[in-house]
Design a protein around this motif. Structure first.
Motif, PDB file in Angstrom:
ATOM      1  N   GLY A 150       1.070  -1.535   0.090  1.00  0.00           N
ATOM      2  CA  GLY A 150      -0.210  -0.392   0.202  1.00  0.00           C
ATOM      3  C   GLY A 150       0.774   1.378  -0.214  1.00  0.00           C
ATOM      4  N   GLY A 151       2.442   1.069   0.507  1.00  0.00           N
ATOM      5  CA  GLY A 151       3.009   1.778   0.640  1.00  0.00           C
ATOM      6  C   GLY A 151       3.405   3.145   0.278  1.00  0.00           C
ATOM      7  N   MET A 152       3.852   1.597  -0.904  1.00  0.00           N
ATOM      8  CA  MET A 152       4.621   1.782  -2.188  1.00  0.00           C
ATOM      9  C   MET A 152       3.261   2.379  -3.224  1.00  0.00           C
ATOM     10  SD  MET A 152       6.887  -1.919  -1.847  1.00  0.00           S
ATOM     11  CE  MET A 152       7.901  -2.049  -3.485  1.00  0.00           C
ATOM     12  N   ALA A 153       2.424   1.259  -3.595  1.00  0.00           N
ATOM     13  CA  ALA A 153       1.628   2.590  -4.515  1.00  0.00           C
ATOM     14  C   ALA A 153       1.163   3.374  -4.233  1.00  0.00           C
ATOM     15  CB  ALA A 153       0.374   0.878  -4.378  1.00  0.00           C
ATOM     16  N   GLN A 154       1.243   3.910  -2.925  1.00  0.00           N
ATOM     17  CA  GLN A 154       0.733   5.790  -2.574  1.00  0.00           C
ATOM     18  C   GLN A 154       1.400   6.462  -3.256  1.00  0.00           C
ATOM     19  OE1 GLN A 154      -1.076   7.253  -3.121  1.00  0.00           O
ATOM     20  NE2 GLN A 154      -1.980   7.228  -1.411  1.00  0.00           N
ATOM     21  N   ARG A 155       3.175   6.099  -2.854  1.00  0.00           N
ATOM     22  CA  ARG A 155       4.078   6.133  -3.860  1.00  0.00           C
ATOM     23  C   ARG A 155       4.511   6.681  -4.679  1.00  0.00           C
ATOM     24  NH1 ARG A 155       9.350   4.825  -0.315  1.00  0.00           N
ATOM     25  NH2 ARG A 155       8.637   2.834  -0.148  1.00  0.00           N
ATOM     26  N   VAL A 156       3.704   5.576  -5.481  1.00  0.00           N
ATOM     27  CA  VAL A 156       3.407   5.408  -7.014  1.00  0.00           C
ATOM     28  C   VAL A 156       2.318   6.983  -7.482  1.00  0.00           C
ATOM     29  CG1 VAL A 156       3.340   4.994  -9.355  1.00  0.00           C
ATOM     30  CG2 VAL A 156       4.555   3.129  -7.687  1.00  0.00           C
ATOM     31  N   SER A 157       1.876   6.935  -7.178  1.00  0.00           N
ATOM     32  CA  SER A 157       1.460   7.727  -6.745  1.00  0.00           C
ATOM     33  C   SER A 157       1.144   9.454  -6.615  1.00  0.00           C
ATOM     34  CB  SER A 157      -0.616   8.387  -6.718  1.00  0.00           C
ATOM     35  OG  SER A 157      -0.724   7.962  -4.967  1.00  0.00           O
ATOM     36  N   ILE A 158       2.115   9.659  -6.559  1.00  0.00           N
ATOM     37  CA  ILE A 158       2.741  10.640  -5.959  1.00  0.00           C
ATOM     38  C   ILE A 158       4.024  11.535  -6.831  1.00  0.00           C
ATOM     39  CG2 ILE A 158       4.543  12.042  -4.136  1.00  0.00           C
ATOM     40  CD1 ILE A 158       2.615  10.690  -1.310  1.00  0.00           C
ATOM     41  N   ALA A 159       4.138   9.920  -7.382  1.00  0.00           N
ATOM     42  CA  ALA A 159       5.552  10.299  -8.772  1.00  0.00           C
ATOM     43  C   ALA A 159       4.758  10.945  -9.833  1.00  0.00           C
ATOM     44  CB  ALA A 159       6.207   9.052  -8.289  1.00  0.00           C
ATOM     45  N   ARG A 160       3.947   9.976  -9.288  1.00  0.00           N
ATOM     46  CA  ARG A 160       2.394  10.384 -10.995  1.00  0.00           C
ATOM     47  C   ARG A 160       1.859  11.631 -10.434  1.00  0.00           C
ATOM     48  NH1 ARG A 160      -2.309   6.806 -11.002  1.00  0.00           N
ATOM     49  NH2 ARG A 160      -3.240   8.140  -9.350  1.00  0.00           N
ATOM     50  N   ALA A 161       1.507  11.930  -9.068  1.00  0.00           N
ATOM     51  CA  ALA A 161       1.219  14.117  -9.413  1.00  0.00           C
ATOM     52  C   ALA A 161       2.941  14.327  -9.626  1.00  0.00           C
ATOM     53  CB  ALA A 161       0.918  13.801  -8.197  1.00  0.00           C
ATOM     54  N   LEU A 162       3.588  14.598  -9.348  1.00  0.00           N
ATOM     55  CA  LEU A 162       4.290  15.341  -9.694  1.00  0.00           C
ATOM     56  C   LEU A 162       5.502  15.318 -10.653  1.00  0.00           C
ATOM     57  CD1 LEU A 162       6.983  14.493  -5.992  1.00  0.00           C
ATOM     58  CD2 LEU A 162       5.412  16.530  -6.909  1.00  0.00           C
ATOM     59  N   VAL A 163       5.077  14.496 -12.041  1.00  0.00           N
ATOM     60  CA  VAL A 163       5.770  14.288 -12.056  1.00  0.00           C
ATOM     61  C   VAL A 163       6.242  15.179 -13.901  1.00  0.00           C
ATOM     62  CG1 VAL A 163       4.521  12.811 -13.989  1.00  0.00           C
ATOM     63  CG2 VAL A 163       6.880  12.251 -14.459  1.00  0.00           C
ATOM     64  N   ASN A 164       5.030  15.441 -13.694  1.00  0.00           N
ATOM     65  CA  ASN A 164       4.690  16.623 -15.072  1.00  0.00           C
ATOM     66  C   ASN A 164       4.659  17.932 -14.669  1.00  0.00           C
ATOM     67  OD1 ASN A 164       3.910  17.279 -17.568  1.00  0.00           O
ATOM     68  ND2 ASN A 164       1.509  17.683 -16.709  1.00  0.00           N
ATOM     69  N   ARG A 165       5.708  18.330 -13.394  1.00  0.00           N
ATOM     70  CA  ARG A 165       5.489  19.486 -12.902  1.00  0.00           C
ATOM     71  C   ARG A 165       4.799  20.270 -12.211  1.00  0.00           C
ATOM     72  NH1 ARG A 165      11.360  20.987 -10.717  1.00  0.00           N
ATOM     73  NH2 ARG A 165      12.555  18.403 -11.325  1.00  0.00           N
ATOM     74  N   PRO A 166       3.484  19.429 -11.224  1.00  0.00           N
ATOM     75  CA  PRO A 166       2.656  20.889 -10.961  1.00  0.00           C
ATOM     76  C   PRO A 166       2.954  22.492 -10.323  1.00  0.00           C
ATOM     77  CG  PRO A 166       2.032  18.938 -10.034  1.00  0.00           C
ATOM     78  CD  PRO A 166       3.481  18.749 -11.094  1.00  0.00           C
ATOM     79  N   ARG A 167       2.354  23.220 -10.832  1.00  0.00           N
ATOM     80  CA  ARG A 167       2.675  24.508 -10.117  1.00  0.00           C
ATOM     81  C   ARG A 167       1.698  23.362  -8.548  1.00  0.00           C
ATOM     82  NH1 ARG A 167       1.325  29.765 -12.604  1.00  0.00           N
ATOM     83  NH2 ARG A 167       1.903  29.028 -14.586  1.00  0.00           N
ATOM     84  N   PHE A 168       0.470  23.341  -8.318  1.00  0.00           N
ATOM     85  CA  PHE A 168      -0.632  22.438  -7.333  1.00  0.00           C
ATOM     86  C   PHE A 168      -0.535  21.672  -7.170  1.00  0.00           C
ATOM     87  CE2 PHE A 168      -1.872  26.427  -6.497  1.00  0.00           C
ATOM     88  CZ  PHE A 168      -2.475  26.424  -5.266  1.00  0.00           C
ATOM     89  N   LEU A 169      -0.019  20.800  -6.119  1.00  0.00           N
ATOM     90  CA  LEU A 169      -0.055  19.904  -5.780  1.00  0.00           C
ATOM     91  C   LEU A 169      -1.555  19.080  -4.754  1.00  0.00           C
ATOM     92  CD1 LEU A 169       1.031  16.582  -5.914  1.00  0.00           C
ATOM     93  CD2 LEU A 169       2.754  17.192  -3.696  1.00  0.00           C
TER      94      LEU A 169
END
Lengths: 278, 274
Positions: A150-169
């Protein structure tokens, strides 16, 4: 890239997020449920805002409005001076559950955030690799979500959120479904990552410790309808040490605002908790 | 190409083929075969001790002898191939139309509103109710039979494709929206993969339905080369060994289709831990 926009919006004086007189009502059959009322909030670029409140106070709804998933509201929600008209690449969300697509590998899932980035295939591959490394999962790039904890999967989803360098997380109780130890570890990672990326973060949680530890400012919401009870700045010392007097004092203040007085007898505690839940 | 060149250099320590075979046989789970063996034993016993008159129950040996005779001087291999040909053509036609229509229904909600209820109504009609109509339209020969098999294969595939594509969890829809997926990327990355297990279930059912329909078509429509024709022949001429042989062949093909479907599914859905 995000650092550049950070300074740009800082100099032009336009806040990263500006919410004015927000009212939100859900229409459920014949009933109108007033979920958010009179929300006014201004967030500067690079700030980490935590929103804390009991369940049902409209925290998640607020994030959905900022993301642009729901456009049925009254008032103003502006991101970098522009009214939100829908989801966009400048804002990314991490949900409470990881929401990885089970048929894509970890790198495939991270890649779904880069579909319209305009990067070349090679640049995409590098961005994906860098962000999996950032969350410490380089070795699991080709693993399927079903093979991750579960923790690893959530880290992948954090990477997905960050990969496009959004201004807003936007973080919707992203650590809420994890066990206590993993949660503590990921809080540190999240703080480090958001600071490194220089993005503005809005985190919704019901964990007061988390709100104090991660936020520059804490927004305390009262429920039914959700409204802002207080906006409290977090002293630097409190953000650094969970056992500092500043941390404890601020946590107790927030708990008090939520109607839970810490340090009192367990019976009293339970009473107040039920009062909050009602 | 010599046999040596096929063996990769790493595979030097290849175990002796016989010992490998022994190990594979040992590793085999023989429990499912128990009931099968029991039936054969019971069959032998029933024949040997005359529990049933030989006119109604051939000896297992007679069935094997019949198979031998059929392979050497009979037509059963041609019949089996004819039946399989019909079955596969019908399956391909019905499957293709089912997949195409199901995809349209799943992707366009407007189309589903117009055509969907009709498809659902068609599903409610009993399969064999189509036999007389199809034989009027397409004749009782090959075309009529294949049409019937197509209808049988079409039903589960169209329904499952449609359902699989529409029943996307709300959480995935929201994710796709938050990532601003185009319609095509949504279909490609969310809807189709999400539908695959359901489509496979439909495909699996279609294999079984089409096989049933193949037997039915060959029994109910004109006699033509095919296993169904041999069944009719066996019962009319009272060749009980032929009847048994044909039924066993039907069973073997059905078993083969079933395991084929399961293996294909496992191969395609490697992410699926269900």
């Amino acid at each position: 890239m995000s650092h550049a926009s950070f300074s740009a919006s800082a100099t032009s004086g336009v806040p990263a997020l500006d919410i004015r007189n927000l009212e939100k009502t859900f229409h459920v059959r014949d009933n109108d449920v007033h979920v958010l009322s009179g929300i006014n909030l201004t967030v500067e670029a690079g700030e980490f805002i935590t929103i804390v409140g009991a369940s049902g106070c409209g925290k998640s709804t607020l994030l959905r409005l900022i993301l642009g998933l729901d456009r049925d509201y009254e008032g103003d929600v502006r991101v970098n001076g522009e009214t939100v008209s829908g989801p966009g690449p400048d804002r990314a969300i991490v949900f409470q559950e990881h929401r990885l697509l089970p048929w894509l590998t970890a790198e495939g899932n991270v890649g779904t955030a880069l579909l319209y980035s305009g990067l070349t295939r090679q640049e995409k591959r590098e961005a994906i690799r860098d962000h999996l490394e950032l969350v410490g999962l380089s070795a699991f790039a080709t693993a399927y979500p079903g093979q991750l904890s579960g923790g690893m999967a959530q880290r992948v989803s954090i990477a997905r959120a960050l990969v496009n360098r959004p201004r807003f997380l936007l973080l919707d109780e992203p650590l809420g479904a994890l066990d206590a130890l993993t949660r503590l570890r990921l809080q540190d990672e999240l703080k480090r990552i958001v600071a490194n990326e220089g993005s503005t973060a809005v985190l919704v949680t019901h964990d007061v410790d988390e709100a104090v530890y991660l936020g520059h400012r804490i927004v305390v919401l009262h429920p039914r309808p959700g409204r802002i009870a207080a906006i409290l700045p977090v002293p630097a010392a409190a953000r650094e040490d969970r056992s500092s007097p500043e941390f404890v004092a601020l946590r107790d203040e927030v708990l008090g605002l939520l109607g839970v007085e810490s340090g009192k007898s367990a019976v009293r505690h339970r009473e107040t908790e039920t009062r909050v839940a009602v | 190409m010599s046999a040596d060149s096929i063996i990769p250099p790493r595979a030097v320590a290849v175990p002796h083929p016989v010992s490998a075979l022994v190990r594979r046989i040992r590793a085999l789970d023989w429990r499912p075969l128990l009931s099968f063996a029991a039936i054969i034993a019971l069959w032998f016993a029933a024949y040997e001790f005359n529990w049933v008159r030989a006119k109604f129950l051939p000896s297992p040996v007679a069935v094997v002898e019949r198979l031998w005779f059929e392979i050497h001087s009979g037509t059963i291999v041609t019949d089996l191939l004819e039946t399989l040909r019909r079955n596969i053509i019908g399956l391909a036609i019905g499957g293709f139309i089912g997949l195409a229509l199901g995809a349209l229904l799943g992707i366009s909600s407007g189309f589903a509103k117009i055509v969907g209820p009709t498809v659902l109504a068609q599903r409610q009609t009993a399969l064999f109710a189509w036999v007389p109509l199809l034989s009027v339209w397409f004749g009782g020969a090959d075309v009529g039979k294949i049409a019937f098999i197509s209808v049988a294969a079409f039903q589960p595939i169209v329904i499952n494709t449609w359902r699989g594509l529409t029943l996307v969890p709300k959480t995935y829809k929201e994710l796709a929206e938050s990532l601003s997926f185009t319609r095509w990327d949504y279909v490609r990355l969310v809807a189709i993969p999400n539908a695959l297990p359901t489509i496979f279930t439909g495909f699996h059912a279609a294999l079984i339905y089409a096989w049933l329909a193949t037997v039915g078509a060959e029994l109910f429509l004109n006699i033509a080369p095919g296993l169904g024709g041999r069944l009719t022949e066996g019962s009319q001429l009272f060749e009980i060994d032929l009847l048994f042989l044909t039924i066993i062949l039907f069973g073997i093909v059905g078993l083969f289709y079933n395991s084929l479907a399961e293996r294909t599914e496992g191969l395609f859905l490697k992410w699926n831990s269900r």
